[in-house]
Design an enzyme around this catalytic site. Structure first.
Site, PDB file in Angstrom:
ATOM      1  N   CYS A 120      37.934  36.339  49.929  1.00  0.00           N
ATOM      2  CA  CYS A 120      37.829  37.306  48.843  1.00  0.00           C
ATOM      3  C   CYS A 120      38.244  38.664  49.409  1.00  0.00           C
ATOM      4  O   CYS A 120      37.559  39.230  50.257  1.00  0.00           O
ATOM      5  CB  CYS A 120      36.385  37.305  48.344  1.00  0.00           C
ATOM      6  SG  CYS A 120      36.131  38.356  46.934  1.00  0.00           S
TER       7      CYS A 120
ATOM      8  N   CYS B 281      36.050  51.939  43.824  1.00  0.00           N
ATOM      9  CA  CYS B 281      36.747  51.616  42.583  1.00  0.00           C
ATOM     10  C   CYS B 281      36.453  52.699  41.565  1.00  0.00           C
ATOM     11  O   CYS B 281      35.364  53.272  41.535  1.00  0.00           O
ATOM     12  CB  CYS B 281      36.266  50.264  42.047  1.00  0.00           C
ATOM     13  SG  CYS B 281      37.199  49.674  40.615  1.00  0.00           S
TER      14      CYS B 281
ATOM     15  N   CYS C  74      28.615  46.359  38.319  1.00  0.00           N
ATOM     16  CA  CYS C  74      29.319  46.131  39.585  1.00  0.00           C
ATOM     17  C   CYS C  74      28.863  47.106  40.667  1.00  0.00           C
ATOM     18  O   CYS C  74      28.753  48.310  40.431  1.00  0.00           O
ATOM     19  CB  CYS C  74      30.826  46.267  39.364  1.00  0.00           C
ATOM     20  SG  CYS C  74      31.763  46.006  40.874  1.00  0.00           S
TER      21      CYS C  74
ATOM     22  N   CYS D 122      30.680  41.864  45.296  1.00  0.00           N
ATOM     23  CA  CYS D 122      31.648  42.874  45.712  1.00  0.00           C
ATOM     24  C   CYS D 122      31.017  44.255  45.690  1.00  0.00           C
ATOM     25  O   CYS D 122      30.364  44.641  44.742  1.00  0.00           O
ATOM     26  CB  CYS D 122      32.923  42.809  44.878  1.00  0.00           C
ATOM     27  SG  CYS D 122      32.734  43.215  43.162  1.00  0.00           S
TER      28      CYS D 122
HETATM   29  N1  SAH Z   1      38.540  44.761  39.635  1.00  0.00           N
HETATM   30  C1  SAH Z   1      38.861  43.368  39.606  1.00  0.00           C
HETATM   31  C2  SAH Z   1      38.524  42.627  40.884  1.00  0.00           C
HETATM   32  C3  SAH Z   1      37.175  42.853  41.524  1.00  0.00           C
HETATM   33  S1  SAH Z   1      35.736  42.178  40.759  1.00  0.00           S
HETATM   34  C4  SAH Z   1      38.201  42.697  38.419  1.00  0.00           C
HETATM   35  O1  SAH Z   1      37.334  43.311  37.811  1.00  0.00           O
HETATM   36  O2  SAH Z   1      38.579  41.584  38.081  1.00  0.00           O
HETATM   37  C5  SAH Z   1      35.936  40.439  40.809  1.00  0.00           C
HETATM   38  C6  SAH Z   1      35.052  39.717  39.816  1.00  0.00           C
HETATM   39  O3  SAH Z   1      33.662  39.822  40.184  1.00  0.00           O
HETATM   40  C7  SAH Z   1      35.139  40.273  38.390  1.00  0.00           C
HETATM   41  O4  SAH Z   1      35.262  39.207  37.480  1.00  0.00           O
HETATM   42  C8  SAH Z   1      33.815  40.981  38.197  1.00  0.00           C
HETATM   43  O5  SAH Z   1      33.478  41.002  36.831  1.00  0.00           O
HETATM   44  C9  SAH Z   1      32.899  40.132  39.044  1.00  0.00           C
HETATM   45  N2  SAH Z   1      31.663  40.791  39.513  1.00  0.00           N
HETATM   46  C10 SAH Z   1      31.480  42.074  39.820  1.00  0.00           C
HETATM   47  N3  SAH Z   1      30.217  42.283  40.244  1.00  0.00           N
HETATM   48  C11 SAH Z   1      29.595  41.090  40.203  1.00  0.00           C
HETATM   49  C12 SAH Z   1      28.270  40.653  40.521  1.00  0.00           C
HETATM   50  N4  SAH Z   1      27.352  41.492  40.977  1.00  0.00           N
HETATM   51  N5  SAH Z   1      27.984  39.327  40.354  1.00  0.00           N
HETATM   52  C13 SAH Z   1      28.917  38.467  39.925  1.00  0.00           C
HETATM   53  N6  SAH Z   1      30.182  38.820  39.624  1.00  0.00           N
HETATM   54  C14 SAH Z   1      30.516  40.116  39.754  1.00  0.00           C
END
Ligand code: SAH
Length: 358
Positions: A109, A116, A123, A340
């Protein structure tokens, strides 16, 4: 010839740039190709070990350049086998990459930015805030450093997903420069269909990606079933609303082997109802797509929780009943807070980090 770097790290330079570098030192162009293969295919770190180059050229290279991967500052091994790497970058910023081994493959990953700008409410990277884009070298360096640390053979089954920190479509030129080297059989040798970019849905960049000759697979973070709900969770939805995003998805030219992936983070009481599942099915009707349901990976900094397993299964069933291939992705590395952004956040705050330093 484009401007040629005179000194510094060679990691991140593409084939043409390395060829230009060779020519600028009075060498034939193909010497650049030898450097390229050495750096990315043979993964040599020591420039003096490029014995296929002339002694003189090697001496010049050694005096001005290095090949350096980002430094692994800390690593945390989860009980489930996932390993989280915290990298320290040259400018003091930190960055994280998660390694997830499975029986017959491994997934990395990757991060595309430090922090961001998008502010998705659930997030952890959003809490870090916007810092900067990663360079192509820093993106490739995550793969090279982790495959070296894990002793992964070149040609082994490796999946790369841009689902770490950052929004890859807001750093598209650097992400694509890295992908070009990653996917090149003479470079890193990871097939394009094993590389996925995940996006909140930056519509103009999705359209740009559509015309790229070397484009990885695309995943869209859907995370909601209605405009208002999505805007509340993902403020970017006000700029690029769900309806327009799905239109862009319908217009996206999929290759014969390809489908779109929609990720849906399940947040208890927020977006996990039967009605949500039915609306998601309606939104995706007719698209060649699959859905990954991700029960939320929670942490002390944010109030969201994952739904109970029965709810997750019921949500999945509703989509499957409507013939949408739907999979549950249980978050890996929960004991080491591998969601993330969580790791860098803890690092930034100098909190005690969970997990066992490996
Ligand atoms: N900015 C991009 C890539 C990074 S996040 C995007 O949003 O797609 C990658 C994935 O992880 C996204 O689907 C996001 O919704 C999810 N995500 C973020 N925080 C999370 C968390 N705490 N638990 C589970 N999934 C999460």
């Amino acid at each position: 010839m484009a401007s040629v770097i005179q000194s510094g790290n060679l990691l991140g330079l593409g084939r043409t740039e390395l060829e230009d570098l060779a020519v600028s030192h009075g060498q034939p162009r193909y010497r650049g190709g030898q450097l390229y293969r050495g750096i990315y295919a043979r993964r040599v770190l020591d420039l003096s070990a490029f014995t296929d180059l002339s002694r003189e050229f090697r001496a010049v290279l050694c005096s001005r350049h290095q090949i350096t991967y980002p430094e692994i500052a800390r690593e945390f091994a989860s009980r489930d086998g996932a390993v989280r790497y915290l990298f320290r970058l040259d400018d003091g910023n930190s960055l994280e990459t998660v390694y997830m081994p499975e029986a017959d493959r491994a997934t990395l990953c990757l991060s595309s930015q430090v922090g961001c700008a998008l502010d998705c409410r659930f997030c952890f990277t959003a809490l870090v805030g916007a810092r900067r884009n990663l360079t192509a070298g820093e993106i490739l360096g995550q793969v090279l450093a982790v495959t070296a640390a894990q002793n992964l053979p070149r040609g082994g089954r490796l999946n790369l997903v841009f689902m770490g920190m950052g929004e890859p479509l807001l750093n598209l030129p650097k992400v694509l420069a890295a992908v070009k080297i990653l996917a090149d059989a003479k470079g890193m040798g990871v097939p394009l269909r094993r590389i996925t970019i995940s996006t909140v849905g930056i519509i103009p960049r999705i359209q740009d990606l559509a015309s790229e000759p070397t484009r990885p697979k695309l995943a869209i973070s859907l995370n909601a079933s209605e405009e208002e709900q999505r805007s509340a969770l993902m403020p970017i939805n006000r700029k690029y609303p769900l309806a327009e995003l799905l239109q862009a998805c319908r217009a996206y030219p999929l290759r014969p082997w390809e489908h779109l992936t929609f990720e849906y983070v399940l947040l208890e009481g927020c977006n996990d109802s039967d009605a949500d599942a039915r609306r998601v099915a309606d939104l995706l009707r007719g698209l060649r797509a699959k859905v990954n349901l991700i029960p939320y990976n929670s942490g002390p900094e944010l109030p969201y929780r994952p739904p109970p397993l029965e709810r997750v299964l019921a949500f999945q069933q509703i989509l499957r009943d409507r013939r949408i291939p739907t999979f549950i992705r249980i978050s890996r590395g929960q004991d080491i807070h591998a969601a993330c952004g969580q790791l860098s956040l803890a690092g930034l705050r100098q909190d005690g980090l969970p997990g066992s330093p490996a």
